[in-house]
Design a protein around this motif. Structure first.
Motif, PDB file in Angstrom:
ATOM      1  N   LEU A 260       0.857  -1.385  -0.040  1.00 33.63           N
ATOM      2  CA  LEU A 260       0.129   0.075   0.057  1.00 33.63           C
ATOM      3  C   LEU A 260       0.827   1.108   0.007  1.00 33.63           C
ATOM      4  O   LEU A 260       1.920   1.192   0.287  1.00 33.63           O
ATOM      5  CB  LEU A 260      -1.141   0.003   1.281  1.00 33.63           C
ATOM      6  N   THR A 261       0.450   2.339  -0.614  1.00 30.61           N
ATOM      7  CA  THR A 261       1.198   3.618  -0.706  1.00 30.61           C
ATOM      8  C   THR A 261       0.242   4.457   0.426  1.00 30.61           C
ATOM      9  O   THR A 261      -1.020   4.781   0.511  1.00 30.61           O
ATOM     10  CB  THR A 261       1.142   4.147  -1.828  1.00 30.61           C
ATOM     11  N   TRP A 262       0.984   5.305   1.303  1.00 32.51           N
ATOM     12  CA  TRP A 262       0.614   6.130   2.421  1.00 32.51           C
ATOM     13  C   TRP A 262       1.280   7.342   2.336  1.00 32.51           C
ATOM     14  O   TRP A 262       2.512   7.520   2.825  1.00 32.51           O
ATOM     15  CB  TRP A 262       0.759   5.182   3.740  1.00 32.51           C
ATOM     16  N   ALA A 263       0.369   8.396   2.335  1.00 36.61           N
ATOM     17  CA  ALA A 263       0.705   9.794   2.401  1.00 36.61           C
ATOM     18  C   ALA A 263       0.386  10.503   3.607  1.00 36.61           C
ATOM     19  O   ALA A 263      -0.648  10.708   4.046  1.00 36.61           O
ATOM     20  CB  ALA A 263       0.254  10.450   1.224  1.00 36.61           C
ATOM     21  N   ASN A 264       1.623  10.997   4.332  1.00 37.95           N
ATOM     22  CA  ASN A 264       1.235  11.505   5.451  1.00 37.95           C
ATOM     23  C   ASN A 264       2.275  12.801   5.518  1.00 37.95           C
ATOM     24  O   ASN A 264       2.943  13.047   4.705  1.00 37.95           O
ATOM     25  CB  ASN A 264       1.723  10.641   6.622  1.00 37.95           C
ATOM     26  N   TRP A 265       2.214  13.571   6.826  1.00 41.18           N
ATOM     27  CA  TRP A 265       2.985  14.611   6.923  1.00 41.18           C
ATOM     28  C   TRP A 265       4.325  14.544   7.334  1.00 41.18           C
ATOM     29  O   TRP A 265       4.485  13.431   7.990  1.00 41.18           O
ATOM     30  CB  TRP A 265       2.167  15.664   8.031  1.00 41.18           C
ATOM     31  N   PRO A 266       5.435  15.293   7.093  1.00 43.85           N
ATOM     32  CA  PRO A 266       6.612  15.086   7.737  1.00 43.85           C
ATOM     33  C   PRO A 266       6.508  14.987   9.118  1.00 43.85           C
ATOM     34  O   PRO A 266       6.013  15.704   9.914  1.00 43.85           O
ATOM     35  CB  PRO A 266       7.343  16.461   7.365  1.00 43.85           C
ATOM     36  N   LEU A 267       7.550  14.109   9.940  1.00 46.51           N
ATOM     37  CA  LEU A 267       7.832  14.096  11.177  1.00 46.51           C
ATOM     38  C   LEU A 267       6.514  13.775  12.021  1.00 46.51           C
ATOM     39  O   LEU A 267       6.332  14.370  12.904  1.00 46.51           O
ATOM     40  CB  LEU A 267       8.408  15.439  11.697  1.00 46.51           C
ATOM     41  N   TYR A 268       5.805  12.608  11.490  1.00 43.98           N
ATOM     42  CA  TYR A 268       4.345  12.630  12.064  1.00 43.98           C
ATOM     43  C   TYR A 268       4.229  11.012  12.469  1.00 43.98           C
ATOM     44  O   TYR A 268       3.127  10.347  12.548  1.00 43.98           O
ATOM     45  CB  TYR A 268       3.295  12.870  11.347  1.00 43.98           C
ATOM     46  N   ILE A 269       5.323  10.537  12.846  1.00 48.40           N
ATOM     47  CA  ILE A 269       5.466   8.970  13.136  1.00 48.40           C
ATOM     48  C   ILE A 269       6.612   8.904  13.950  1.00 48.40           C
ATOM     49  O   ILE A 269       7.648   9.562  13.958  1.00 48.40           O
ATOM     50  CB  ILE A 269       5.381   8.112  11.858  1.00 48.40           C
ATOM     51  N   ASP A 270       6.570   7.611  14.380  1.00 52.42           N
ATOM     52  CA  ASP A 270       7.962   7.487  15.302  1.00 52.42           C
ATOM     53  C   ASP A 270       9.038   6.841  14.416  1.00 52.42           C
ATOM     54  O   ASP A 270       8.769   6.533  13.165  1.00 52.42           O
ATOM     55  CB  ASP A 270       7.457   6.113  16.162  1.00 52.42           C
ATOM     56  N   THR A 271      10.255   7.401  14.635  1.00 48.43           N
ATOM     57  CA  THR A 271      11.603   6.804  14.074  1.00 48.43           C
ATOM     58  C   THR A 271      12.362   6.177  14.842  1.00 48.43           C
ATOM     59  O   THR A 271      12.359   6.349  16.282  1.00 48.43           O
ATOM     60  CB  THR A 271      12.290   8.104  13.279  1.00 48.43           C
ATOM     61  N   ASP A 272      13.668   5.490  14.250  1.00 45.27           N
ATOM     62  CA  ASP A 272      14.674   4.770  15.132  1.00 45.27           C
ATOM     63  C   ASP A 272      15.471   6.065  15.725  1.00 45.27           C
ATOM     64  O   ASP A 272      15.870   6.807  14.786  1.00 45.27           O
ATOM     65  CB  ASP A 272      15.219   3.917  14.225  1.00 45.27           C
ATOM     66  N   ASP A 273      16.047   5.537  16.815  1.00 44.87           N
ATOM     67  CA  ASP A 273      16.821   6.767  17.376  1.00 44.87           C
ATOM     68  C   ASP A 273      18.175   6.856  16.702  1.00 44.87           C
ATOM     69  O   ASP A 273      18.651   7.795  16.651  1.00 44.87           O
ATOM     70  CB  ASP A 273      17.184   6.248  18.948  1.00 44.87           C
ATOM     71  N   LYS A 274      18.564   5.596  16.132  1.00 45.42           N
ATOM     72  CA  LYS A 274      19.990   5.783  15.358  1.00 45.42           C
ATOM     73  C   LYS A 274      19.692   5.975  13.813  1.00 45.42           C
ATOM     74  O   LYS A 274      20.749   6.555  13.267  1.00 45.42           O
ATOM     75  CB  LYS A 274      20.572   4.281  15.480  1.00 45.42           C
ATOM     76  N   ASP A 275      18.654   5.989  13.453  1.00 48.18           N
ATOM     77  CA  ASP A 275      18.239   6.064  11.930  1.00 48.18           C
ATOM     78  C   ASP A 275      16.899   6.498  11.646  1.00 48.18           C
ATOM     79  O   ASP A 275      15.972   5.935  11.621  1.00 48.18           O
ATOM     80  CB  ASP A 275      18.310   4.647  11.267  1.00 48.18           C
ATOM     81  N   PRO A 276      16.918   7.898  11.470  1.00 49.55           N
ATOM     82  CA  PRO A 276      15.459   8.609  11.402  1.00 49.55           C
ATOM     83  C   PRO A 276      14.682   8.254  10.162  1.00 49.55           C
ATOM     84  O   PRO A 276      13.672   8.683   9.803  1.00 49.55           O
ATOM     85  CB  PRO A 276      15.874  10.089  11.305  1.00 49.55           C
ATOM     86  N   ASN A 277      15.404   7.357   9.168  1.00 53.38           N
ATOM     87  CA  ASN A 277      14.592   6.965   8.068  1.00 53.38           C
ATOM     88  C   ASN A 277      14.173   5.491   8.501  1.00 53.38           C
ATOM     89  O   ASN A 277      13.376   5.342   7.485  1.00 53.38           O
ATOM     90  CB  ASN A 277      15.797   6.723   6.593  1.00 53.38           C
ATOM     91  N   ARG A 278      14.042   5.138   9.348  1.00 50.78           N
ATOM     92  CA  ARG A 278      13.410   3.901   9.869  1.00 50.78           C
ATOM     93  C   ARG A 278      12.480   4.192  10.820  1.00 50.78           C
ATOM     94  O   ARG A 278      12.294   4.941  11.685  1.00 50.78           O
ATOM     95  CB  ARG A 278      14.430   2.835  10.604  1.00 50.78           C
ATOM     96  N   ARG A 279      11.032   3.483  10.440  1.00 48.87           N
ATOM     97  CA  ARG A 279       9.763   3.761  11.434  1.00 48.87           C
ATOM     98  C   ARG A 279       9.503   2.426  11.933  1.00 48.87           C
ATOM     99  O   ARG A 279       8.974   1.427  11.421  1.00 48.87           O
ATOM    100  CB  ARG A 279       8.729   4.300  10.247  1.00 48.87           C
TER     101      ARG A 279
END
Length: 397
Positions: free
Chosen positions: A56-75
């Motif tokens: 599925l493809t999900w469009a959301n706002w920036p910085l509106y979900i949890d991210t990994d402490d060491k890698d902000p590109n991982r959710r």
């Protein structure tokens, strides 16, 4: 966990309405001026490919979900969903403004075409426009037992989507009043306290029509679930009076936080999620739900017309309504959690800072606060042109 500015979602999603020309055009589109814009129920769906095509493809706002402490590109919560279900999520942070994104996908929707997205997140006042236009699909609650069980009763049936058939809150927030208790030297308890003489020239209001009007109406004792045009114009009269008196320093977008932190402003209309972050650095900054009440709003999930993976999207929405998942998300974004049951999960955390979030009334409003919260009736398409014209003139847009 500690609350750091790097985890703060940027509130551009609570964006102000643009100049009258843009809002007038959108208002006309949402009304009867463009018959082709409305999509009848029978034309909204296509064959669902979810079973055969696990994505599925999900469009959301920036910085509106949890991210990994060491890698902000991982959710982490997205990755956990993918592992649990085998469904691949293409998570795209492409929404920076409600009106802008509306303009981006509206040509496809009004022409009965796919947007290329299975799930989108928009502010409820914009969701109301999508629902009126018939641009989103009704969800199947048989696929969403967690939503049916755990959705906060306060959020279950807004005027624009009775029973939440087409929308589900992603996160919620409160529009209230923030102030510097130490510098002001007293408490603020009511909306009319903004007009006190010791605040002259040190008050800001939000410039966006949809963001600002409800709280000001509540200050006049109005039930915002059923406000009238007279109520709106009375608010405008009040604001014009305070401008003439020099009470209002300026009208702001999300930059009101800078004025509050610097001390140039002592009290302002504010969003609860912002204030949680400000308090981490300055405990003298307070947020109040006035005695007359405050607006409870949401940014909500919707499945747009002709989405190819509807069942997958419904499954992901329900995943985020599991209290365990909702708690992980709430610990990061610090907005009002639409899943009250997540409070117990956070309270049981072995991490002291995380457990403390369970007692924060700006994430889980207490009983007294909940009694003062209401979801405002949205501005209809026929009202919008008239109201935007007057409000934009007042705030200088």
């Amino acid at each position: 966990m500690s609350q750091t500015p790097s985890r703060k979602p940027q509130l551009s999603r609570r964006s102000l309405l643009r100049a009258l020309g843009g809002t007038a055009a959108l208002g006309a589109l949402a009304g009867c001026g463009v018959p082709a814009a409305y999509v009848a129920p029978g034309d909204r769906a296509v064959a669902d490919e979810s079973t055969a095509d696990k994505k599925l493809t999900w469009a959301n706002w920036p910085l509106y979900i949890d991210t990994d402490d060491k890698d902000p590109n991982r959710r982490p919560t997205v990755e956990a969903f993918e592992k649990r279900t085998g469904i691949t999520v293409d998570y795209v942070e492409e929404i920076n403004d409600n009106d802008e994104f509306f303009g981006k996908i509206s040509p496809a929707l009004m022409n009965h075409q796919s947007t290329g997205r299975d799930l989108i997140v928009m502010s409820d006042w914009m969701c109301a426009r999508f629902v009126r236009l018939g641009w989103v699909q009704r969800m199947d609650r048989a696929h969403q037992p967690n939503v049916a069980k755990y959705l906060d009763p306060l959020l279950r049936s807004p005027a624009f989507d009775k029973g939440r058939l087409c929308t589900v809150p992603w996160q919620s927030g409160i529009t209230g009043i923030a102030y510097n208790r130490k510098k002001l030297g007293r408490e603020i308890r009511q909306v009319r306290d903004l007009w006190a003489s010791d605040l002259k020239g040190r008050v800001t209001l939000l410039s966006g029509l949809d963001e600002s009007f409800a709280l000001l109406m509540q200050g006049n004792g109005v039930d915002i679930t059923q406000w009238t045009a007279d109520d709106f114009h009375r608010v405008c009269d009040d604001v014009e009076r305070e401008i003439r008196r020099g009470q209002i320093r300026r009208f702001t977008g999300n930059d009101y936080t800078k004025d509050l932190v610097s001390g140039d402003v002592l009290a302002c209309q504010a969003y609860s999620g912002d204030v949680i972050q400000l308090q981490a650095d300055n405990p003298d900054i307070r947020f109040v739900v006035p005695e007359e009440g405050a607006e409870l709003w949401s940014d909500s999930l919707m499945i747009p017309n002709r989405a190819r993976h509807k069942a997958n999207a419904e499954r992901l929405i329900d995943y985020y309504y599991d209290p365990e998942t909702a708690a992980k998300l709430a610990a990061w974004v610090n907005y009002v959690c639409p899943v009250p049951a997540a409070k117990e999960v956070l309270a049981a955390s072995k991490d002291k800072d995380t457990a403390a979030l369970a007692d924060n009334p700006l994430i889980f409003p207490d009983t007294t606060m909940r009694k003062r919260l209401a979801i405002a009736r949205d501005i209809t398409s026929t009202e919008r042109v008239e109201f935007a014209k007057r409000w934009n003139k007042i705030v200088g847009l």
